[in-house]
Design an enzyme around this catalytic site. Structure first.
Site, short mmCIF file in Angstrom:
data_model
loop_
_atom_site.label_atom_id
_atom_site.label_comp_id
_atom_site.label_asym_id
_atom_site.label_seq_id
_atom_site.Cartn_x
_atom_site.Cartn_y
_atom_site.Cartn_z
N CYS A 1 155.16 62.03 3.28
CA CYS A 1 153.91 61.91 2.52
C CYS A 1 153.62 63.15 1.68
O CYS A 1 152.47 63.57 1.55
CB CYS A 1 152.76 61.63 3.48
SG CYS A 1 153.01 60.14 4.47
N LYS B 1 143.81 59.80 11.57
CA LYS B 1 144.98 58.92 11.48
C LYS B 1 146.05 59.43 12.43
O LYS B 1 146.46 60.59 12.36
CB LYS B 1 145.50 58.90 10.04
CG LYS B 1 146.76 58.07 9.88
CD LYS B 1 147.18 57.97 8.42
CE LYS B 1 148.48 57.21 8.28
NZ LYS B 1 148.93 57.13 6.87
N TYR C 1 144.67 42.87 7.35
CA TYR C 1 145.52 41.83 6.75
C TYR C 1 145.00 40.44 7.11
O TYR C 1 145.44 39.44 6.56
CB TYR C 1 146.98 42.01 7.22
CG TYR C 1 147.50 43.39 6.89
CD1 TYR C 1 147.93 43.70 5.61
CD2 TYR C 1 147.50 44.40 7.85
CE1 TYR C 1 148.36 44.98 5.29
CE2 TYR C 1 147.94 45.68 7.56
CZ TYR C 1 148.36 45.96 6.27
OH TYR C 1 148.78 47.23 5.96
N CYS D 1 148.82 58.32 -1.70
CA CYS D 1 149.83 58.94 -0.84
C CYS D 1 151.15 59.00 -1.58
O CYS D 1 151.25 58.54 -2.72
CB CYS D 1 149.97 58.17 0.47
SG CYS D 1 150.83 59.15 1.75
N ARG E 1 156.37 61.71 11.38
CA ARG E 1 155.17 62.22 10.73
C ARG E 1 154.28 63.04 11.68
O ARG E 1 153.11 63.24 11.42
CB ARG E 1 154.35 61.06 10.15
CG ARG E 1 155.08 60.19 9.14
CD ARG E 1 154.11 59.55 8.17
NE ARG E 1 154.59 58.32 7.55
CZ ARG E 1 155.58 58.25 6.65
NH1 ARG E 1 156.21 59.33 6.27
NH2 ARG E 1 155.93 57.07 6.15
N ARG F 1 155.91 50.00 7.14
CA ARG F 1 156.98 50.83 6.55
C ARG F 1 158.12 49.96 6.07
O ARG F 1 158.77 50.27 5.08
CB ARG F 1 157.44 51.88 7.56
CG ARG F 1 156.34 52.89 7.81
CD ARG F 1 156.77 53.98 8.76
NE ARG F 1 155.62 54.83 9.10
CZ ARG F 1 155.64 55.74 10.05
NH1 ARG F 1 156.76 55.94 10.75
NH2 ARG F 1 154.58 56.47 10.30
N SER G 1 149.31 47.19 10.37
CA SER G 1 150.35 46.15 10.31
C SER G 1 150.83 45.69 11.70
O SER G 1 150.94 44.50 11.95
CB SER G 1 151.52 46.65 9.48
OG SER G 1 152.03 47.87 9.99
N LYS H 1 142.33 55.23 12.13
CA LYS H 1 143.51 54.40 11.97
C LYS H 1 144.57 54.78 12.97
O LYS H 1 144.84 55.96 13.12
CB LYS H 1 144.04 54.59 10.54
CG LYS H 1 145.34 53.90 10.25
CD LYS H 1 145.79 54.25 8.86
CE LYS H 1 147.12 53.58 8.62
NZ LYS H 1 147.68 53.91 7.34
N CYS I 1 154.39 58.51 0.31
CA CYS I 1 155.57 58.08 1.07
C CYS I 1 156.29 56.89 0.45
O CYS I 1 157.50 56.75 0.61
CB CYS I 1 155.20 57.82 2.52
SG CYS I 1 153.91 56.60 2.74
N GLU J 1 138.80 66.62 13.03
CA GLU J 1 139.36 66.09 11.77
C GLU J 1 138.26 65.45 10.93
O GLU J 1 138.18 65.66 9.72
CB GLU J 1 140.43 65.02 12.08
CG GLU J 1 141.79 65.58 12.42
CD GLU J 1 142.59 65.99 11.18
OE1 GLU J 1 142.06 65.91 10.06
OE2 GLU J 1 143.75 66.39 11.34
#
Ligand code: PBG
Length: 321
Positions: A126, A191, A309, A116, A213, A201, A270, A244, A118, A229
């Site tokens: 992006c 996404k 994570y 990506c 976005r 971010r 996150s 996501k 960004c 998609e």
């Protein structure tokens, strides 16, 4: 009377009728790698998650390997940004250095790269900006350069997260034309434009400096569009389809599982991590229990692969049990 409780009486009978089980084999662990030296900076909104430079990251990688986590997903944080994110295709950029470092020192660890712009653009979007919006086709040209550069550095898999139309076809073609026909692509296929990316971010300094976005990521209201998609990515040759975020989109994970015979991944993002950590810190929930329950819900929804994570923490619990 039909008594459902007969098969819930003891742990051993519950084990026998259990439909879904988490395994370390399911996890991909994201890593934030920053250009520079001596860096080990905890991300304030993501306790336990750090940004590392290449000279400090070995202990993190040692742990990942010791816990038998099969794969990492790399995010690069460059020291310089510009309008187009040209550092993304610099063969000596931070991402390329990171790939080479890991493949040299941890050859069996599977290295997936986030493809990506960004984190690399001065405006935080992006791709390439024209008329105040990301220009899809101009971005695809740069995406091809970035993809091939990751491949040359030795990435095992590439994963485009920018939600540009035609990204998978463009990447597949450029990989096939440069001798990387066997390199798989994981599409960030469905996404959403989500509030759950906030801590990320902050972690990689990639918040857009203007606008948002929503002209390229999906509207959280839409479900059927997710299948559309995913169909594009499937037909363009994505090897793995991803949804996501995960927790608020379990219905989408199940849709993909029911409709495609490709491995399905989800990204436990996150904000989903931070919410559990914050509530656990306050003593409002049992953090470990809620972590395992939410990871399990992704598996039950149909995810074959979970990017999280929590990978190290969950792996530790699973290895104990
Ligand atoms: C970049 C990208 C984002 C995430 C992964 N890749 C952020 C975004 O789209 O704004 C989010 C990951 C997370 O929140 O954990 N395109």
């Amino acid at each position: 009377m039909f008594r459902t409780r007969r098969l819930r009486k003891t742990e051993n009978i519950r084990r026998l009728v259990r439909e879904n089980k988490l395994s370390v084999d399911d996890f991909i662990y994201p890593l934030f790698i920053e250009e520079g030296t001596g860096i080990e900076t905890e991300i304030p909104s993501m306790p336990g998650i750090n940004r590392y430079s290449l000279d400090t990251i070995s202990k993190e990688l040692d742990e990942v390997v010791a816990l038998k986590i099969p794969a990492v997903l790399l995010f690069g944080i460059p020291s310089k940004k510009d309008d187009e994110g040209t550092e993304t295709w610099n063969d000596n950029g931070i991402m390329q250095q990171a790939i080479r470092f890991i493949k040299k020192n941890y050859p069996s660890l599977y290295v997936i790269t986030d493809v990506c712009f960004c984190e690399y653009t001065s405006h935080g979007h992006c791709g390439v900006i024209h008329d105040n919006d990301v220009d899809n086709d101009a971005t695809l040209v740069n995406l091809a350069k970035q993809t091939v550069s990751h491949a040359k550095a030795g990435a095992d898999m590439v994963a485009p997260s920018g939600m540009m139309d035609g990204a998978i076809a463009m990447m597949r073609e450029s990989l096939d034309n440069t001798g990387f026909a066997n390199l798989p692509i994981m599409g960030y296929s469905v996404k959403y434009a989500s509030g759950f990316y906030g801590p990320f971010r902050e972690a990689v300094d990639s918040a857009p400096s203007f606008g948002d976005r929503r002209t390229y990521q999906m509207d959280p209201s839409n479900r059927d569009e997710g299948l559309r998609e995913a169909t594009f990515d499937d037909e363009e040759g994505a090897d793995i389809l991803m949804v996501k975020p995960a927790l608020s989109y379990l219905d989408i994970i199940r849709d993909l599982k029911n409709n495609f015979d490709r491995p399905i991944a989800c990204y436990n993002v996150s904000g989903e991590y931070s919410m559990i950590k914050a509530a656990a810190e306050k003593g409002w929930i049992d953090g470990e229990k809620v972590m395992m329950e939410s990871l399990l819900s992704m598996k039950r929804a149909g995810a074959d692969i979970i990017i999280t994570y929590f990978a190290k923490e969950a792996a530790r619990l699973l290895l104990k049990s």
